[in-house]
Structure formats: C-alpha cells, structure tokens
Design a protein around this motif. Structure first.
Motif, PDB file in Angstrom:
ATOM      1  N   GLU A 141      14.514   3.137  -3.311  1.00 29.04           N
ATOM      2  CA  GLU A 141      14.960   1.785  -2.943  1.00 29.04           C
ATOM      3  C   GLU A 141      14.324   1.161  -2.036  1.00 29.04           C
ATOM      4  N   ILE A 142      14.466  -0.239  -1.767  1.00 30.72           N
ATOM      5  CA  ILE A 142      14.044  -0.930  -0.626  1.00 30.72           C
ATOM      6  C   ILE A 142      15.120  -1.534  -0.284  1.00 30.72           C
ATOM      7  N   LYS A 143      15.633  -1.495   0.899  1.00 29.20           N
ATOM      8  CA  LYS A 143      16.822  -2.126   1.455  1.00 29.20           C
ATOM      9  C   LYS A 143      16.559  -3.035   2.589  1.00 29.20           C
TER      10      LYS A 143
ATOM     11  N   VAL B 138      10.512  -9.817  -3.337  1.00 33.08           N
ATOM     12  CA  VAL B 138       9.776  -9.908  -4.415  1.00 33.08           C
ATOM     13  C   VAL B 138       9.188  -8.443  -4.859  1.00 33.08           C
ATOM     14  N   LEU B 139       8.920  -7.639  -3.827  1.00 32.66           N
ATOM     15  CA  LEU B 139       8.460  -6.367  -4.264  1.00 32.66           C
ATOM     16  C   LEU B 139       9.695  -5.449  -4.482  1.00 32.66           C
ATOM     17  N   LYS B 140      10.927  -5.771  -4.037  1.00 33.69           N
ATOM     18  CA  LYS B 140      11.904  -5.008  -4.526  1.00 33.69           C
ATOM     19  C   LYS B 140      12.268  -5.249  -6.055  1.00 33.69           C
ATOM     20  N   ALA B 141      12.303  -6.849  -6.351  1.00 31.81           N
ATOM     21  CA  ALA B 141      12.470  -7.094  -7.660  1.00 31.81           C
ATOM     22  C   ALA B 141      11.360  -6.657  -8.825  1.00 31.81           C
ATOM     23  N   THR B 142      10.142  -6.626  -8.289  1.00 27.25           N
ATOM     24  CA  THR B 142       9.231  -6.489  -9.274  1.00 27.25           C
ATOM     25  C   THR B 142       8.300  -5.127  -9.215  1.00 27.25           C
ATOM     26  N   ALA B 143       8.377  -4.485  -8.046  1.00 20.92           N
ATOM     27  CA  ALA B 143       7.410  -3.422  -7.983  1.00 20.92           C
ATOM     28  C   ALA B 143       8.222  -2.092  -8.305  1.00 20.92           C
ATOM     29  N   LEU B 144       9.511  -2.186  -7.771  1.00 21.22           N
ATOM     30  CA  LEU B 144      10.406  -0.938  -8.128  1.00 21.22           C
ATOM     31  C   LEU B 144      10.535  -0.703  -9.715  1.00 21.22           C
ATOM     32  N   PRO B 145      11.012  -1.974 -10.451  1.00 21.12           N
ATOM     33  CA  PRO B 145      11.083  -1.426 -11.827  1.00 21.12           C
ATOM     34  C   PRO B 145       9.636  -1.171 -12.536  1.00 21.12           C
ATOM     35  N   LEU B 146       8.626  -1.585 -11.905  1.00 21.52           N
ATOM     36  CA  LEU B 146       7.357  -1.116 -12.405  1.00 21.52           C
ATOM     37  C   LEU B 146       7.167   0.433 -12.340  1.00 21.52           C
TER      38      LEU B 146
ATOM     39  N   SER C 258       0.776  -1.309  -0.098  1.00 21.49           N
ATOM     40  CA  SER C 258       0.033   0.008  -0.172  1.00 21.49           C
ATOM     41  C   SER C 258       0.796   1.251  -0.092  1.00 21.49           C
ATOM     42  N   LEU C 259       2.042   1.351   0.462  1.00 20.58           N
ATOM     43  CA  LEU C 259       2.913   2.244   0.808  1.00 20.58           C
ATOM     44  C   LEU C 259       3.409   2.488  -0.680  1.00 20.58           C
ATOM     45  N   LEU C 260       3.747   1.759  -1.636  1.00 19.10           N
ATOM     46  CA  LEU C 260       3.977   1.757  -2.893  1.00 19.10           C
ATOM     47  C   LEU C 260       3.162   2.555  -3.527  1.00 19.10           C
ATOM     48  N   CYS C 261       1.692   2.410  -3.334  1.00 15.78           N
ATOM     49  CA  CYS C 261       0.741   3.123  -4.085  1.00 15.78           C
ATOM     50  C   CYS C 261       0.838   4.730  -3.865  1.00 15.78           C
TER      51      CYS C 261
END
Length: 377
Positions: free
Chosen positions: A155-157, A135-143, A105-108
């Motif tokens: 970034e997500i660390k 998974v969110l780091k690998a998929t949502a960030l490129p999106l 939800s924070l990504l939104c």
C-alpha cells in the motif's frame, strides 16, 4: 575491490548526471559495481545536486553493506551494491524534487528485499516535475499485482500532502517481498469503462477542488458517464507548508489497464497564477492524450513494467505499450548492459481508426531472477 561475487562482476562506467536513478537501481539488483564520472563537471556548480545526494542516502538505507564513494567535488561516484535489506525506515526527501522521484525507484527494489519494506517518506507529494504519489498509488500498485506482488501489506498511504516549494508532506509505502515474479501476457488493453480521480487543495479555498472537478467533467462527460472525481481538502498540519492545488485522473479499462494524467498548480511565488477551471480542463485533455497513446501500461510506468518482465521467471512475457518515451528507450539500453537482456520490439499499427496512436509489442524471456536474500519461513 572486495573479493567474491562483487570481484567477478564487471564494473560498469558511465559519464554524466542523466539516468542516475536507473543506473543505481539496476546496479543494486544485478549486484554489479558502478562508476559514474563527470557529473555536471562543466557547470558553475559541479557535482551531485542535493536531491541526488538524498537519493543515494536512501539507497544506502534500504541496502546493507553498500560501498559508496564520492570525490571532493561530487563529480565522480563509485557504488558497490550490498544486499537489499528493507525493514522499517524513514527518509526525508529533498524538497527540490517530489517524493515520486524516490518512490518510483523504491517500487523497483521493494519486492526483492530481505525483509518487507515499510518506509515513511517526507517531502513534496505533488509537483509539476515528478509523478505524484496519487498517480503511483493508482497505477503502479495494480501493475505490481499483475506480476504476483500483492497482499494486504502492499500500500501507499498519504498521511499529509506537501506542495512545493516547502513540502511538508508525508507518505507511508509498504510492500511484501517475493522470491520469484510471474511472467505476464498483457497484450489487450481493452475498452475504457470508467474514470476516477482526485482533486486536491491545500492551504487554499476548498472550493478550488470543486471548480477543477466541474471543468474536467465538462470535457470527459462527452465520452462516458461513469466518472467520479474525489475532492480531497487537507486541513491544518496535514496540508503541508505551502499552498497549492491539483488533480490526478485515471482511466480504467475492462481488462484492468489503468492510464493516468495529472497536473499541479504553479508553486507559490513562481509563474502566473493558474485558474482551477483551466487546470481541470487541461488535466482532462492530458488524460485523453494518454488514452490516445494507449497500451497496457501508461507512460509513467513503462520502465517499471519492463524491469519486472526482465526479472521474471525464464518464461516469455509480453506487454503492449504506447509509444516509448525517451526515458524508457534509455532504460532498455541500461537493461541490456546490466542484465544482457534484449527485448523483441514489434510496432503494431492500429487497424481501426479509433484505437489511437501506434503501439509497441515488447516481448522478452525473463532472466529467472531469484530473490536470494528473502528469509525462508
């Protein structure tokens, strides 16, 4: 009810505890007040659960001037959204759900803050219910990057891992703010060129990770040679409070589509012990299934992609998705009631045998959402 903008916006009413996050996120972005009744009213333990209360507290932290009223039993919630404020924050997530539950939800919300968001979340980083942080780091960030939300500060660390039931993980999520989003034309997923992944183990033998990697490679090497799975063994304080292991795999195509799959071991003291070999094999099979479903966005991020398309400039956006998950279908209904936006949905039967399941082409015209709270420098 307060006058001004909130007074004019129609209050939306819902019943039941389902899709609480969707409703709160969309209410915050559209500025429309929200009332949810009968939250688990018939159950022995009625009202909001601790992880939902924690989510509401998180929404309260990232906004300024929100009004949240919950009745005595916790079965009715009234929410009048404030402005998305952002800034540097920390939040302790409930260990009964993963950090992914909060991070999704924070990504939104993050791109539409007044100040860039930098938040430390503590809790369970990997579990069997919610999308893991990996998974969110690998998929949502490129999106997000596809929609023009990028920069060094996105970034997500993962500082510490935490497995259920006790958690103890810690991550840092930071995201820049944007005034407007770019429309996207994202209709050709392309062929898969490589597979990457992480096998992690905490408070168990580091050998577990290698055993998972070998069994996953045993399946995936039949399809393509470019496979690299990192092993990540965290020690000491960085390993959280509970033992466990798991794996997250991503397949990347020539056009930059990223599809993912993941599995985690059963929490300590719950269910039978899982063999790392079996977990590795099953995770590889899940990835193959995700590839079969296909599309330009994997099933975890369908709703994020649709939201960013809705909030884009008044221009046409197109995205090709695999079969819509029930969560996404409900999300589309919510988008219609909060933003009055309808998607054009066309099913695309795949011409070629080897192209996987049925695809859905989603088309919409953005509502021209503009981040008014962004400070002008």
């Amino acid at each position: 009810m307060a006058g001004g903008a909130a007074g004019e916006a129609q209050c939306l009413s819902y019943t039941g505890c389902n899709f609480l996050r969707q409703r709160l996120v969309l209410a915050t972005l559209s500025g429309r007040p929200l009332k949810i009744r009968k939250i688990r009213a018939k159950e022995e333990d009625p009202g909001l659960r601790d992880f939902e209360a924690s989510f509401i507290r998180l929404i309260d932290k990232v906004t300024n001037g929100s009004r949240i009223e919950i009745n005595q039993t916790g079965t009715t919630l009234y929410y009048q959204p404030g402005l998305l404020y952002g800034g540097s924050l920390e939040h302790d997530c409930s260990p009964s759900r993963g950090i992914g539950y909060y991070l999704e939800s924070l990504l939104c919300l993050a791109p539409f803050m007044k100040h860039p968001l930098k938040i430390v979340l503590r809790g369970v980083t990997n579990d069997q219910v919610d999308p893991s942080v990996d998974v969110l780091k690998a998929t949502a960030l490129p999106l997000l990057k596809k929609f023009g939300i990028d920069g060094e500060s996105l970034e997500i660390k993962i500082n510490r891992r935490g497995m259920p039931p006790k958690g103890g993980g810690e991550i840092l999520f930071s995201c820049p703010v944007r005034k407007v989003l770019q429309p996207v034309q994202f209709t050709d997923p392309g062929k898969i060129k490589r597979i990457r992944g992480t096998a992690y183990s905490v408070r168990v033998s580091p050998q577990m990770a290698n055993r998972m990697v070998e069994s996953a490679r045993g399946i995936l090497n039949k399809f393509l040679p470019d496979i690299y799975i990192y092993t990540d063994h965290m020690k000491g304080v960085n390993s959280g409070k509970s033992p466990g292991f798991g794996m997250c795999l991503t397949a990347e195509t020539i056009n930059g589509t990223i599809l993912s799959a993941e599995l985690a071991s059963n929490p300590q003291g719950q269910g039978a012990a899982v063999l790392p070999e079996e977990l590795g094999q099953n995770c590889a099979k899940l990835l193959l299934e995700e590839v079969y479903r296909g599309g330009c966005v994997d099933s975890t991020n369908q709703s994020l992609a649709l939201l960013l398309m809705t909030l884009g400039q008044r221009d046409v956006s197109k995205v090709l998705l695999g079969p819509l998950s029930p969560y996404t279908i409900e999300f589309l209904r919510h988008l219609r009631s909060f933003f009055q936006i309808m998607f054009k949905i066309e099913t695309k039967a795949t011409e070629e045998e080897h192209m996987g399941g049925e695809k859905v082409l989603m088309t919409c015209v953005g509502i021209g959402f503009c981040n008014l709270s962004k400070t002008i420098r």
